[in-house]
Design a protein around this motif. Structure first.
Motif, PDB file in Angstrom:
ATOM      1  N   ARG A  94       0.815  -1.217   0.000  1.00 47.58           N
ATOM      2  CA  ARG A  94       0.000   0.000   0.000  1.00 47.58           C
ATOM      3  C   ARG A  94       0.850   1.269   0.000  1.00 47.58           C
ATOM      4  O   ARG A  94       0.338   2.352  -0.261  1.00 47.58           O
ATOM      5  N   GLN A  95       2.108   1.163   0.328  1.00 48.87           N
ATOM      6  CA  GLN A  95       2.938   2.343   0.543  1.00 48.87           C
ATOM      7  C   GLN A  95       4.097   2.384  -0.451  1.00 48.87           C
ATOM      8  O   GLN A  95       5.074   1.673  -0.313  1.00 48.87           O
TER       9      GLN A  95
ATOM     10  N   ILE B  19      16.420   8.328   5.008  1.00 48.65           N
ATOM     11  CA  ILE B  19      16.033   9.009   3.780  1.00 48.65           C
ATOM     12  C   ILE B  19      14.654   8.528   3.339  1.00 48.65           C
ATOM     13  O   ILE B  19      14.191   7.474   3.756  1.00 48.65           O
ATOM     14  N   GLU B  20      14.052   9.307   2.475  1.00 48.01           N
ATOM     15  CA  GLU B  20      12.801   8.923   1.834  1.00 48.01           C
ATOM     16  C   GLU B  20      13.122   8.443   0.426  1.00 48.01           C
ATOM     17  O   GLU B  20      13.948   9.028  -0.270  1.00 48.01           O
ATOM     18  N   THR B  21      12.464   7.366   0.012  1.00 47.03           N
ATOM     19  CA  THR B  21      12.670   6.824  -1.332  1.00 47.03           C
ATOM     20  C   THR B  21      11.401   6.107  -1.762  1.00 47.03           C
ATOM     21  O   THR B  21      10.425   6.043  -1.013  1.00 47.03           O
ATOM     22  N   TRP B  22      11.412   5.564  -2.958  1.00 48.36           N
ATOM     23  CA  TRP B  22      10.292   4.773  -3.454  1.00 48.36           C
ATOM     24  C   TRP B  22      10.653   3.308  -3.412  1.00 48.36           C
ATOM     25  O   TRP B  22      11.784   2.922  -3.686  1.00 48.36           O
ATOM     26  N   ARG B  23       9.642   2.499  -3.146  1.00 43.94           N
ATOM     27  CA  ARG B  23       9.820   1.050  -3.273  1.00 43.94           C
ATOM     28  C   ARG B  23       9.097   0.623  -4.538  1.00 43.94           C
ATOM     29  O   ARG B  23       8.162   1.282  -4.999  1.00 43.94           O
ATOM     30  N   TYR B  24       9.573  -0.441  -5.122  1.00 40.99           N
ATOM     31  CA  TYR B  24       8.994  -0.956  -6.361  1.00 40.99           C
ATOM     32  C   TYR B  24       8.619  -2.416  -6.156  1.00 40.99           C
ATOM     33  O   TYR B  24       9.214  -3.104  -5.319  1.00 40.99           O
ATOM     34  N   LEU B  25       7.672  -2.883  -6.946  1.00 41.24           N
ATOM     35  CA  LEU B  25       7.247  -4.278  -6.921  1.00 41.24           C
ATOM     36  C   LEU B  25       7.509  -4.862  -8.302  1.00 41.24           C
ATOM     37  O   LEU B  25       7.050  -4.317  -9.307  1.00 41.24           O
ATOM     38  N   ALA B  26       8.298  -5.927  -8.346  1.00 40.28           N
ATOM     39  CA  ALA B  26       8.595  -6.611  -9.607  1.00 40.28           C
ATOM     40  C   ALA B  26       8.871  -8.071  -9.284  1.00 40.28           C
ATOM     41  O   ALA B  26       9.458  -8.383  -8.239  1.00 40.28           O
ATOM     42  N   ALA B  27       8.436  -8.955 -10.160  1.00 43.90           N
ATOM     43  CA  ALA B  27       8.620 -10.399  -9.978  1.00 43.90           C
ATOM     44  C   ALA B  27       8.085 -10.861  -8.620  1.00 43.90           C
ATOM     45  O   ALA B  27       8.618 -11.776  -8.006  1.00 43.90           O
TER      46      ALA B  27
ATOM     47  N   LEU C  14      13.062  -0.342   7.585  1.00 42.96           N
ATOM     48  CA  LEU C  14      12.057   0.134   6.643  1.00 42.96           C
ATOM     49  C   LEU C  14      10.937   0.741   7.486  1.00 42.96           C
ATOM     50  O   LEU C  14      10.338   0.054   8.312  1.00 42.96           O
ATOM     51  N   HIS C  15      10.693   2.032   7.309  1.00 42.50           N
ATOM     52  CA  HIS C  15       9.681   2.737   8.094  1.00 42.50           C
ATOM     53  C   HIS C  15       8.387   2.787   7.293  1.00 42.50           C
ATOM     54  O   HIS C  15       8.320   3.459   6.258  1.00 42.50           O
ATOM     55  N   LEU C  16       7.390   2.074   7.756  1.00 39.00           N
ATOM     56  CA  LEU C  16       6.067   2.103   7.146  1.00 39.00           C
ATOM     57  C   LEU C  16       5.189   3.032   7.964  1.00 39.00           C
ATOM     58  O   LEU C  16       5.575   3.482   9.044  1.00 39.00           O
ATOM     59  N   HIS C  17       3.997   3.324   7.469  1.00 41.65           N
ATOM     60  CA  HIS C  17       3.128   4.274   8.160  1.00 41.65           C
ATOM     61  C   HIS C  17       2.899   3.907   9.622  1.00 41.65           C
ATOM     62  O   HIS C  17       2.920   4.774  10.484  1.00 41.65           O
ATOM     63  N   ASP C  18       2.694   2.632   9.878  1.00 36.25           N
ATOM     64  CA  ASP C  18       2.298   2.237  11.234  1.00 36.25           C
ATOM     65  C   ASP C  18       3.284   1.311  11.932  1.00 36.25           C
ATOM     66  O   ASP C  18       2.979   0.775  12.983  1.00 36.25           O
TER      67      ASP C  18
END
Length: 118
Positions: free
Chosen positions: A13-14, A32-40, A66-70
Motif C-alpha cells: 500500500r505504501q 532518507i525517503e525513497t520509493w519502493r517498487y514491486l517486480a517479480a 524500513l519505516h512504514l506508516h504504522d
C-alpha cells in the motif's frame, strides 16, 4: 523470519517509504525517503542512474530499517549486480515510469536492492 502477511500488505500500500541505513564510513544511522517498487512478486529499491549513499550503505551494512506508516520493520538489502537479474527486474520497473528515460541507462547506472524480510 519471513514477512508477515500484514507487513507485506502494508508495504504494498505504501510506495513512498523511509529507510534508515547505517553509514558505511560514519557508522551512524542515516534516514532518507525513497520509493519502493514491486517486480517479480518481490519488493525493490532503486533510483534513476547515479551513485546513491543509501546504496553504498546497504552494500556495507545490509541490515536496515524500513519505516512504514504504522510500523518499523528490520529488513536486509540484497544488492543485485548480476546482469541477467538486473535486466529482468529493471525491465519490469522502468517501463512503468513515464519519466525514467531508457532502460539501458538504468541498467548501466542505477542501484538495485531487493528488500528481504528477516
Amino acid at each position: 523470519m519471513t514477512a508477515t502477511d500484514e507487513e507485506r500488505r502494508a508495504l504494498e500500500r505504501q510506495r513512498t517509504v523511509e529507510i534508515t541505513t547505517i553509514g558505511r564510513r560514519s557508522g551512524q544511522p542515516r534516514r532518507i525517503e525513497t520509493w519502493r517498487y514491486l517486480a517479480a512478486g518481490r519488493f525493490w529499491l532503486t533510483g534513476s542512474p547515479g551513485s546513491r549513499d543509501w546504496y553504498a550503505n546497504v552494500v556495507a551494512h545490509p541490515g536496515f530499517t524500513l519505516h512504514l506508516h504504522d510500523r518499523d520493520v528490520r529488513v536486509r538489502g540484497r544488492p543485485v549486480t548480476d546482469a541477467g537479474e538486473r535486466t529482468e527486474i529493471l525491465g519490469e520497473i522502468v517501463p512503468e515510469l513515464d519519466w525514467a528515460g531508457s532502460l539501458e541507462s538504468w541498467l548501466a547506472g542505477s542501484p538495485l536492492v531487493e528488500i528481504e524480510f528477516g
